[in-house]
Design a protein around this motif. Structure first.
Motif, PDB file in Angstrom:
ATOM      1  N   ARG A  35       0.842  -1.191   0.000  1.00 59.05           N
ATOM      2  CA  ARG A  35       0.000   0.000   0.000  1.00 59.05           C
ATOM      3  C   ARG A  35       0.881   1.246   0.000  1.00 59.05           C
ATOM      4  N   PRO A  36       0.301   2.442  -0.240  1.00 54.29           N
ATOM      5  CA  PRO A  36       1.118   3.661  -0.283  1.00 54.29           C
ATOM      6  C   PRO A  36       1.711   4.005   1.076  1.00 54.29           C
ATOM      7  N   PRO A  37       2.778   4.802   1.089  1.00 53.90           N
ATOM      8  CA  PRO A  37       3.354   5.285   2.351  1.00 53.90           C
ATOM      9  C   PRO A  37       2.434   6.286   3.044  1.00 53.90           C
ATOM     10  N   PHE A  38       2.903   6.793   4.204  1.00 51.50           N
ATOM     11  CA  PHE A  38       2.064   7.679   5.016  1.00 51.50           C
ATOM     12  C   PHE A  38       2.952   8.551   5.882  1.00 51.50           C
ATOM     13  N   ARG A  39       2.325   9.542   6.504  1.00 50.94           N
ATOM     14  CA  ARG A  39       3.014  10.370   7.489  1.00 50.94           C
ATOM     15  C   ARG A  39       2.715   9.789   8.869  1.00 50.94           C
ATOM     16  N   LEU A 179       7.526  13.222  -3.192  1.00 51.31           N
ATOM     17  CA  LEU A 179       7.119  12.206  -2.233  1.00 51.31           C
ATOM     18  C   LEU A 179       6.010  12.734  -1.320  1.00 51.31           C
ATOM     19  N   GLY A 180       4.941  11.944  -1.219  1.00 50.28           N
ATOM     20  CA  GLY A 180       3.847  12.311  -0.319  1.00 50.28           C
ATOM     21  C   GLY A 180       2.856  13.286  -0.887  1.00 50.28           C
ATOM     22  N   GLY A 496     -12.807  12.210   3.633  1.00 50.06           N
ATOM     23  CA  GLY A 496     -12.555  10.905   4.222  1.00 50.06           C
ATOM     24  C   GLY A 496     -11.267  10.892   5.023  1.00 50.06           C
ATOM     25  N   CYS A 497     -10.990   9.746   5.602  1.00 47.17           N
ATOM     26  CA  CYS A 497      -9.814   9.579   6.462  1.00 47.17           C
ATOM     27  C   CYS A 497      -8.630   8.984   5.714  1.00 47.17           C
ATOM     28  N   GLU A 498      -8.880   8.160   4.709  1.00 43.22           N
ATOM     29  CA  GLU A 498      -7.829   7.303   4.170  1.00 43.22           C
ATOM     30  C   GLU A 498      -6.793   8.030   3.319  1.00 43.22           C
ATOM     31  N   TYR A 499      -7.159   9.167   2.691  1.00 44.20           N
ATOM     32  CA  TYR A 499      -6.262   9.817   1.724  1.00 44.20           C
ATOM     33  C   TYR A 499      -6.136  11.306   2.043  1.00 44.20           C
ATOM     34  N   PRO A 500      -5.229  11.650   2.947  1.00 39.90           N
ATOM     35  CA  PRO A 500      -5.140  13.036   3.442  1.00 39.90           C
ATOM     36  C   PRO A 500      -4.878  14.066   2.353  1.00 39.90           C
ATOM     37  N   ASN A 501      -4.164  13.697   1.291  1.00 43.75           N
ATOM     38  CA  ASN A 501      -3.877  14.679   0.242  1.00 43.75           C
ATOM     39  C   ASN A 501      -5.129  15.163  -0.479  1.00 43.75           C
ATOM     40  N   LEU A 502      -6.186  14.371  -0.446  1.00 42.16           N
ATOM     41  CA  LEU A 502      -7.416  14.753  -1.148  1.00 42.16           C
ATOM     42  C   LEU A 502      -8.315  15.645  -0.297  1.00 42.16           C
ATOM     43  N   ASN A 503      -7.977  15.836   0.958  1.00 47.41           N
ATOM     44  CA  ASN A 503      -8.840  16.605   1.846  1.00 47.41           C
ATOM     45  C   ASN A 503      -9.120  17.994   1.266  1.00 47.41           C
ATOM     46  N   GLY A 504     -10.387  18.352   1.184  1.00 44.71           N
ATOM     47  CA  GLY A 504     -10.782  19.661   0.669  1.00 44.71           C
ATOM     48  C   GLY A 504     -10.932  19.729  -0.829  1.00 44.71           C
ATOM     49  N   LEU A 505     -10.665  18.636  -1.542  1.00 43.92           N
ATOM     50  CA  LEU A 505     -10.756  18.622  -2.997  1.00 43.92           C
ATOM     51  C   LEU A 505     -12.186  18.267  -3.403  1.00 43.92           C
ATOM     52  N   TYR A 506     -12.842  19.161  -4.161  1.00 44.51           N
ATOM     53  CA  TYR A 506     -14.170  18.873  -4.700  1.00 44.51           C
ATOM     54  C   TYR A 506     -13.993  18.101  -5.992  1.00 44.51           C
ATOM     55  N   ILE A 507     -14.468  16.867  -6.018  1.00 50.65           N
ATOM     56  CA  ILE A 507     -14.284  15.974  -7.157  1.00 50.65           C
ATOM     57  C   ILE A 507     -15.628  15.782  -7.846  1.00 50.65           C
ATOM     58  N   PHE A 508     -15.653  16.030  -9.149  1.00 54.71           N
ATOM     59  CA  PHE A 508     -16.886  15.917  -9.921  1.00 54.71           C
ATOM     60  C   PHE A 508     -16.539  15.421 -11.318  1.00 54.71           C
ATOM     61  N   ARG A 591      -1.336   7.575   2.039  1.00 54.30           N
ATOM     62  CA  ARG A 591      -2.503   7.115   2.787  1.00 54.30           C
ATOM     63  C   ARG A 591      -2.388   7.580   4.229  1.00 54.30           C
ATOM     64  N   ALA A 592      -3.423   7.357   4.994  1.00 56.54           N
ATOM     65  CA  ALA A 592      -3.377   7.643   6.421  1.00 56.54           C
ATOM     66  C   ALA A 592      -2.566   6.555   7.124  1.00 56.54           C
ATOM     67  N   PRO A 593      -1.983   6.857   8.289  1.00 55.60           N
ATOM     68  CA  PRO A 593      -1.228   5.827   9.021  1.00 55.60           C
ATOM     69  C   PRO A 593      -2.081   4.613   9.338  1.00 55.60           C
ATOM     70  N   PRO A 594      -1.491   3.420   9.319  1.00 57.44           N
ATOM     71  CA  PRO A 594      -2.259   2.204   9.618  1.00 57.44           C
ATOM     72  C   PRO A 594      -2.970   2.313  10.970  1.00 57.44           C
TER      73      PRO A 594
END
Length: 819
Positions: A35-39, A179-180, A496-508, A591-594
């Protein structure tokens, strides 16, 4: 020992990796769990170099520290004094964001290395001073057998792709630059991946959750069936809800009617109530209905079909622009999104329905479904109007109206807000389908006017109305022209919780062009910044279970109970084709930390047989990311037809539609069972709407379906703009859906053996003096004329001559020699 076969396999793999790198393939961070890395949630105490980004949570970091201390106790003191730093470096490569590459673990089916791959020059130095360390780091007997042979030892620890060996990868700009971060390709497209979550659906129009802690999700088909899925994506065999006999729709690809919306009451866990929005009709009269249902007392995975209570009905003057979104806000009120009544240009009344506050069409409505009506059942409306609705007390307005001036809002959502601060919570965003030039996204606020029909996007549509100073309309936060897409599908702000980089992104997205798009609000300026979304190229999506393609006609978006984001699309926008699928959106960069996003679903009793979900779509390695699929749809909003499987007992039609003060006109008769073909009033379809074409009357010469090529001077025969004869006139063909299969039909008619290419965008000039006769032509390739192909209908189009189609024909097979 590496035999010739293994060396040959490694050589082929190396050639592939070098080819991808030459094409600009980006690095592919991946952990040992594939899976992807995380902070990490807090700085690491041992492998401190990976505290900002990597593959170790504090627990794994502590385990490596214990292993380090155990090594110190076993290794000879003299060796340890020289090699402790190297031991730390080697152990901590499990925390590297490229751990899967270092340990040859990109593929779960291959055995894991016991030591990270080393660059040969670095290995030679380590072997000289620290070779006694390796037997304590690895149990691999082959490594111990090679300990006396430096060259063989270092070859054994080398990687096929030398860019990823330790420590060279630490200094690689290509591998460390982004990275990240969510990575954009050379064109600025953000690269994302997908998980297939469901398939076999017929135009899925909604995905919602019940908010009851069960983490089930529910997918609605336009025909009137709703399916329940468990958190593991197993589907219940029996539908959760079936109103297919009451829903007015058809298999026609142009039909905008059907089951359009679903929302669960905020206290569904306690009261079992849910609300639906669907089309009904009787003879030439049609209307939309909002009803309440209750879940069965005996089965939480099934609706009590006898519990339907009609909340609101609105007569529709035409068959299109039906809206359909239902949402509950944080205020507990139900928001209802209606279209303008259909046809083209909102022609109803002096200013149209959308600008008429006394009409419920072209509006965002807001009602209280919890308050008891003030009059006895059957006499009053089964809801109340919130006292703070903006037009309460205005004699010229309907009190249910919350906002006005929308054309056909197709998919709206409330922002959940930033997880930590709550910033943005409660914002209401809508995709509003345009007329002939622009699609728009609106930020909907109480009492505001969003401009239709005075304005389309940022531009004036009705110039006289647009110049009216009293309009006081609100401009969209984003609008795009029909070159990018012709039917916006509103989405969600990712929270969502799983993908912090997408936070605040309006996807349509866009239903017609298949584009996935995004907007992000600038905290400094408040402006929304646009980025297109692409499927990842190269190794970007090379994780187990991830894919990088989707079915091209984007119908709707949805959130699960945890806030993760999905969209629904289909490859064949036909009511009878079970080609729809649900995809979960994945950010492969971080991704978010395990353990951070674990859910504990409330268990539900299942009384229906479960159908396990097994993903079938596969990852496709590509050198370039693809902004969108290439196919296009013939409709501006997804269409729905009848179920193809025998359904359980559906909701019976009520004896009469329930009249109420909220209904603009009463519905005096009981709806009859749906006819084989839907009723339609004259003029009910909008200009540019889609319907199946009917060949025109035959003429002596030329015959209907005849084609000719018109080309600029100097071009050789066999290439040019396509013109078709039908209905007694010549006309052009639009390039929506135009592909080499359609081109092949034309080329064969003209005596050529093959079609080398389908030309688009008026490559061979515009036929401005002619009418546009065909749009959204979809051919299998074996038809005798274009009129035998699927198309929008003779003379029906939603395009301009800037999109005139052409062909390049050939007597030679263009694919010969390409293998």
């Amino acid at each position: 020992m590496a035999g010739p076969g293994r060396r040959a396999g490694r050589g082929a793999l190396l050639a592939l990796l070098l080819a991808l790198r030459a094409l600009g393939a980006a690095g592919h961070p991946q952990c040992l769990d594939f899976r992807p890395p995380f902070r990490p949630p807090r700085p690491l105490a041992f492998c401190t170099q990976y505290s900002a980004f990597g593959c170790c949570a504090p627990g794994r970091d502590a385990a490596l520290a214990r292993r380090f201390r155990a090594l110190a106790a076993r290794v000879a003191p003299g060796v340890w004094a020289k090699c402790a730093g190297s031991a730390l470096d080697l152990l901590c490569q499990e925390c590297s964001p490229y751990a899967a590459h270092l340990y040859d673990a990109e593929d779960p089916s291959t055995p894991l290395r016991t030591l990270p791959g080393l660059c040969e020059d670095h290995c030679r130095g380590l072997w000289q001073t620290c070779r006694g360390l390796f037997r304590h780091l690895s149990p691999d007997p082959r490594l111990r057998a090679l300990e006396g042979d430096r060259a063989a030892f270092c070859r054994y620890l080398a990687l096929d792709d030398a860019d990823y060996c330790f420590p060279r990868l630490l200094a690689s700009p290509r591998l460390n630059a982004n990275l990240g971060r969510a990575v954009a390709d050379a064109r600025g497209c953000l690269q994302l991946c997908l998980e297939e979550a469901a398939r076999g659906l017929r135009n899925p129009v909604a995905l919602v959750h019940a908010g009851d802690g069960t983490h089930r999700f529910f997918v609605a088909e336009q025909v009137g069936l709703v399916w329940a899925y468990l958190p593991d994506r197993a589907r219940l065999q029996r539908p959760f809800l079936n109103v297919s006999r009451a829903v007015l729709t058809s298999p026609w690809q142009g039909d905008e009617r059907g089951f359009l919306g679903l929302a669960f009451h905020p206290r569904f866990r306690l009261n079992g109530r849910l609300y639906v929005y669907y089309s009904v009709g009787l003879g030439a009269r049609e209307w939309v209905r909002v009803s309440e249902f209750r879940v069965s007392e005996d089965d939480v995975n099934a609706v009590d079909h006898g519990s339907e209570r009609i909340i609101l009905e609105i007569e529709e003057p035409a068959a299109n622009h039906n809206g359909g979104q239902l949402l509950f806000g944080d205020d507990g009120y139900l928001y209802i999104f209606t279209g303008d009544g259909g046809m083209a240009g909102d022609p109803f009344g002096e200013f149209g329905n959308a600008q008429n506050k006394s009409s419920l069409l072209g509006k965002v409505l807001r009602i209280d479904v919890d308050a008891e009506p003030s009059e006895p059942p059957g006499r009053g409306a089964p809801y109340r109007v919130p006292p703070d609705n903006p037009f309460v007390g205005d004699a010229a307005a309907r009190p249910e109206v919350f906002a006005l001036g929308v054309r056909n809002p197709w998919r709206c959502s409330f922002d959940r807000g930033e997880r930590a601060s709550g910033a943005g919570r409660g914002r209401l965003l809508c995709g509003d389908v345009g007329q002939g030039r622009f699609e728009e996204v609106d930020l909907v606020r109480r009492g505001r006017n969003y401009g239709w029909r005075a304005r389309e996007g940022f531009e004036c549509y009705d110039r006289q109305l647009c110049a009216n100073a009293s309009l006081d309309d609100v401009l969209p936060i984003f609008a795009y022209p029909h070159k990018l897409g012709k039917s916006v599908t509103g989405g969600y702000v990712y929270r969502g919780c799983e993908y912090p980089n997408l936070n605040g992104l309006y996807i349509f997205g866009d239903f017609m062009s298949g584009r996935l798009m995004s907007l992000r609000e600038s905290p400094e300026t408040g402006q929304w910044q646009y980025s297109e979304l692409c499927m990842g190229r190269g190794q970007t999506c090379a994780f187990p279970g991830l894919i990088n393609k989707y079915r091209p006609h984007i119908i709707s978006f949805g959130e699960d109970e945890a806030g993760e984001l999905y969209f629904m699309s289909t490859s064949v926008p036909s009511a009878t084709a079970a080609r729809g699928a649900v995809y979960k959106i994945i950010d492969p960069s971080r991704r978010a930390p395990p353990g951070t996003c674990q859910i504990q679903p409330v268990q539900v009793t299942v009384r229906s047989r479960l159908i396990p979900f097994v993903p079938k779509e596969k990852f496709i390695r590509t050198a370039q990311s693809t902004p969108r699929p290439t196919e296009r749809a013939p409709t501006e909003v997804p269409r729905r037809g009848r179920p193809t499987a025998p359904p359980p007992a559906p909701t019976p039609r009520p004896a009469r539609p329930t009249p109420s003060p909220a209904t603009p006109t009463s519905n005096p008769a009981r709806p009859t069972p749906r006819p084989a073909r839907p009723t339609r009033r004259p003029g009910g379809r909008r200009v540019g709407g889609r319907r199946r074409g009917r060949p025109g009357a035959e003429h002596a010469a030329p015959s209907d379906g005849a084609v000719r090529l018109v080309r600029p001077a100097g071009l050789s025969p066999g290439r040019g703009r396509v013109e078709v004869f039908a209905g007694g006139r010549w006309g052009t063909v639009c390039d929506d859906g135009w592909d080499v299969r359609a081109a092949a039909v034309v080329c064969r008619q003209l005596g050529f053996a093959h079609a080398a290419r389908a030309a688009k965008g008026a490559e061979f000039g515009e036929g401005g003096a002619l009418p546009i006769l065909l749009d959204n032509v979809r051919c299998a390739g074996g038809e005798r004329t274009l009129l035998q192909c699927g198309h929008a209908g003779l003379g029906t189009h939603n395009c301009s001559h800037e999109e005139d189609a052409g062909v390049v024909c050939s007597q030679e097979d263009p694919d010969r020699g390409r293998g």
